[in-house]
Design a protein around this motif. Structure first.
Motif, short mmCIF file in Angstrom:
data_model
loop_
_atom_site.label_atom_id
_atom_site.label_comp_id
_atom_site.label_asym_id
_atom_site.label_seq_id
_atom_site.Cartn_x
_atom_site.Cartn_y
_atom_site.Cartn_z
N ILE A 84 28.36 48.09 46.79
CA ILE A 84 27.28 46.66 46.50
C ILE A 84 26.82 47.43 45.85
O ILE A 84 25.31 47.87 46.97
CB ILE A 84 27.55 46.22 48.90
CG1 ILE A 84 28.89 45.59 48.78
CG2 ILE A 84 26.81 45.28 48.61
CD1 ILE A 84 29.09 45.52 50.05
N THR A 85 25.24 46.36 45.51
CA THR A 85 24.57 46.82 44.92
C THR A 85 22.91 45.41 45.46
O THR A 85 22.23 46.18 45.28
CB THR A 85 24.42 46.08 43.14
OG1 THR A 85 24.54 44.82 42.87
CG2 THR A 85 25.46 47.21 42.83
N SER A 86 23.62 44.95 45.68
CA SER A 86 22.79 44.22 46.42
C SER A 86 22.66 43.02 47.86
O SER A 86 24.29 43.05 48.06
CB SER A 86 22.07 42.80 45.76
OG SER A 86 23.00 42.07 44.90
N THR A 87 22.44 42.01 47.74
CA THR A 87 22.92 41.16 49.25
C THR A 87 24.25 40.47 48.81
O THR A 87 24.42 39.64 47.91
CB THR A 87 21.78 40.11 49.80
OG1 THR A 87 20.95 41.11 49.51
CG2 THR A 87 22.52 39.32 50.54
N ASN A 88 25.32 41.39 49.25
CA ASN A 88 26.76 39.88 48.22
C ASN A 88 27.29 40.15 47.07
O ASN A 88 28.03 39.97 47.14
CB ASN A 88 27.06 38.86 48.73
CG ASN A 88 26.55 38.94 50.62
OD1 ASN A 88 27.09 40.01 51.42
ND2 ASN A 88 26.19 37.69 50.90
N GLY A 89 26.68 41.30 46.38
CA GLY A 89 26.88 41.46 44.83
C GLY A 89 27.30 42.64 45.27
O GLY A 89 27.14 43.86 45.24
N VAL A 90 28.59 42.99 44.11
CA VAL A 90 29.53 44.04 44.11
C VAL A 90 29.49 44.54 42.33
O VAL A 90 29.71 43.10 41.87
CB VAL A 90 30.88 43.52 44.65
CG1 VAL A 90 31.84 44.73 43.41
CG2 VAL A 90 30.98 42.92 45.41
N SER A 91 29.57 45.69 41.91
CA SER A 91 29.38 46.41 40.70
C SER A 91 31.18 46.48 40.94
O SER A 91 30.86 47.50 41.29
CB SER A 91 28.66 47.16 40.22
OG SER A 91 29.01 47.45 39.47
N ILE A 92 31.74 46.10 39.59
CA ILE A 92 32.83 47.52 39.57
C ILE A 92 32.94 48.00 38.54
O ILE A 92 32.79 47.03 36.93
CB ILE A 92 34.30 45.78 40.08
CG1 ILE A 92 33.93 45.23 41.16
CG2 ILE A 92 35.42 46.80 39.42
CD1 ILE A 92 35.01 44.26 41.57
N LYS A 93 33.60 48.99 38.17
CA LYS A 93 33.97 49.79 37.31
C LYS A 93 35.09 50.10 37.03
O LYS A 93 35.34 51.37 38.03
CB LYS A 93 32.15 50.63 37.05
CG LYS A 93 31.16 50.49 37.10
CD LYS A 93 29.50 51.84 37.03
CE LYS A 93 28.41 50.94 37.31
NZ LYS A 93 27.73 52.42 37.45
N CYS A 94 35.56 50.85 35.79
CA CYS A 94 36.64 51.17 36.20
C CYS A 94 36.67 51.77 33.90
O CYS A 94 36.41 50.70 33.45
CB CYS A 94 37.64 50.76 35.78
SG CYS A 94 39.56 50.94 35.18
N MET A 95 37.03 52.71 33.81
CA MET A 95 36.34 53.46 31.98
C MET A 95 35.68 53.06 32.02
O MET A 95 34.30 53.14 31.94
CB MET A 95 38.01 53.58 31.41
CG MET A 95 39.23 53.93 32.41
SD MET A 95 40.70 53.87 31.19
CE MET A 95 40.30 54.26 30.36
N ASP A 96 35.59 52.10 30.88
CA ASP A 96 35.01 51.96 30.51
C ASP A 96 34.15 50.42 30.63
O ASP A 96 33.08 49.70 29.96
CB ASP A 96 34.65 51.63 28.41
CG ASP A 96 35.10 53.12 27.94
OD1 ASP A 96 34.32 53.93 28.37
OD2 ASP A 96 35.59 53.24 26.90
#
Length: 368
Positions: free
Chosen positions: A90-102
């Motif tokens: 969770i990067t900010s208020t209700n913001g989601v970062s999703i990372k997978c490989m590149d």
């Protein structure tokens, strides 16, 4: 909230919980999947206030927390990612970062603390049973659950526990299916579980690789089906279920014994012709050593014999072929027994070698 987990495990979990998410929900938060991290576990929930599914998977949790992510977008994204480790934050208020490989994605979610709490159902009104047995009970009854919302209580199946006897009963006004089992419990209880809930549980069990027991727990208005890492909560249907024992005939005048598959395939072929009629029906002419199965329509006619052993008088009777086929497809016995009273009263179909399954079906009119 920050954690890592495996794509394949997360995708499987998402597929399970989305079964409980309705596209018609008026509450935006219920169109999402609830995610919560705690004790190196990721908890996922789908919920439409009538049906809720909760499951857990292993996760490497750095920061605990919770969030709700839109189900459709989240499900499609995770399914299309490579089978590798995924990192969430969770990067900010209700913001989601999703990372997978590149790959790197950012989604907008909703606050996890606004998601409805699941009910608490204690184990005191519960019992264990083999999950495959329960799945088979659903398979042999679900098709007789009514789709008519005018009688809401019949849109579910009755679960009746009386000490060690456990029955599942479905009635739609034209037929009734009863499956009986033995379970180890002192519980006595009746509850009507929605057909949708039972259908989803049947699908879930069929997708599980591991074997084991299922725990069924009740409170006044809810039922909980618990597996090792999965829980399915459902509201019970209100109202008085039909006294099905009063529907079962106490005596019959004729009974026929015959091969299950032979009868099924003959009915299936006759259905090809019967379905061309507005009033779908096949005629059964029950004789001393055979049943003549016939149907007529504007497209043509059919007739074929199936060998039987008959006790009692002959009779001619008509049925909706689909109602016969639904039961014949789920009877596991090689031979069946069909019991008749007359051509206007319901008949009863049972496996010849077992008393754990009963199927009652009403006849229909047949054209002269």
């Amino acid at each position: 909230m920050k954690f890592k987990c495996q794509q394949n495990e997360l995708s499987t979990a998402i597929n399970l919980v989305t079964k409980a998410i309705s596209s018609k929900s008026t509450l935006p938060i219920l169109s999402g999947i609830y995610l919560e991290t705690k004790n190196n576990k990721l908890r996922l929930i789908g919920n439409d206030l009538n049906l809720s599914i909760e499951t857990f998977i292993e996760a490497n949790v750095e920061i605990e927390g919770s969030i709700v992510i839109p189900a459709r977008l989240f499900s499609e994204l995770i399914r299309k990612l490579p089978n590798a480790e995924i990192e969430f934050e969770i990067t900010s208020t209700n913001g989601v970062s999703i990372k997978c490989m590149d790959s790197n994605y950012k989604l907008v979610g909703l606050p996890g603390n606004e998601y409805p709490e699941l009910p608490i159902i204690e184990d005191k009104n519960s019992f264990l049973m083999d999950r495959d047995l329960f799945s088979n009970m659903i398979r042999q009854t679900h098709f007789a659950i009514s789709q008519d919302e005018a009688r809401p209580v019949l849109t579910g199946a009755l679960l009746e526990i009386d000490k060690e006897r456990f029955n599942m009963v479905a009635i739609d006004g034209f037929r009734m299916a009863i499956k009986k089992a033995i379970v180890k419990t002192d519980l006595s209880r009746k509850a009507v579980v929605p057909g949708r809930t039972l259908s989803e549980i049947g699908k879930i069990i069929s997708q599980m690789d591991e074997k084991g027991d299922l725990r069924i727990s009740f409170d006044e208005n809810q039922v909980l089906f618990s597996f090792a890492s999965l829980k399915v909560y459902s509201r019970l249907l209100a109202g008085e279920f039909i006294n099905y024992n009063q529907i079962l005939p106490s005596e019959f005048k004729s009974n026929a014994r015959l091969d299950t598959d032979e009868f099924l395939t003959a009915i299936d072929r006759s259905f090809l012709m019967a379905r061309e009629n507005k009033n779908i029906a096949v005629k059964l002419e029950v004789k001393d050593d055979y049943i003549m199965i016939s149907s007529n329509s504007e497209m043509g006619s059919s007739a074929e014999k199936v060998s039987i052993k008959l006790e009692g008088p002959d009779l001619d009777i008509g049925f909706n072929p689909k109602y016969l086929m639904d039961a014949l497809k789920v009877i596991d016995s090689e031979h069946i027994k069909i019991e008749f009273i007359n051509n206007v009263s319901p008949c009863v179909i049972t496996p010849e070698d077992s008393d754990t399954y009963i199927y009652l079906v009403l006849p229909c009119r047949i054209s002269k």
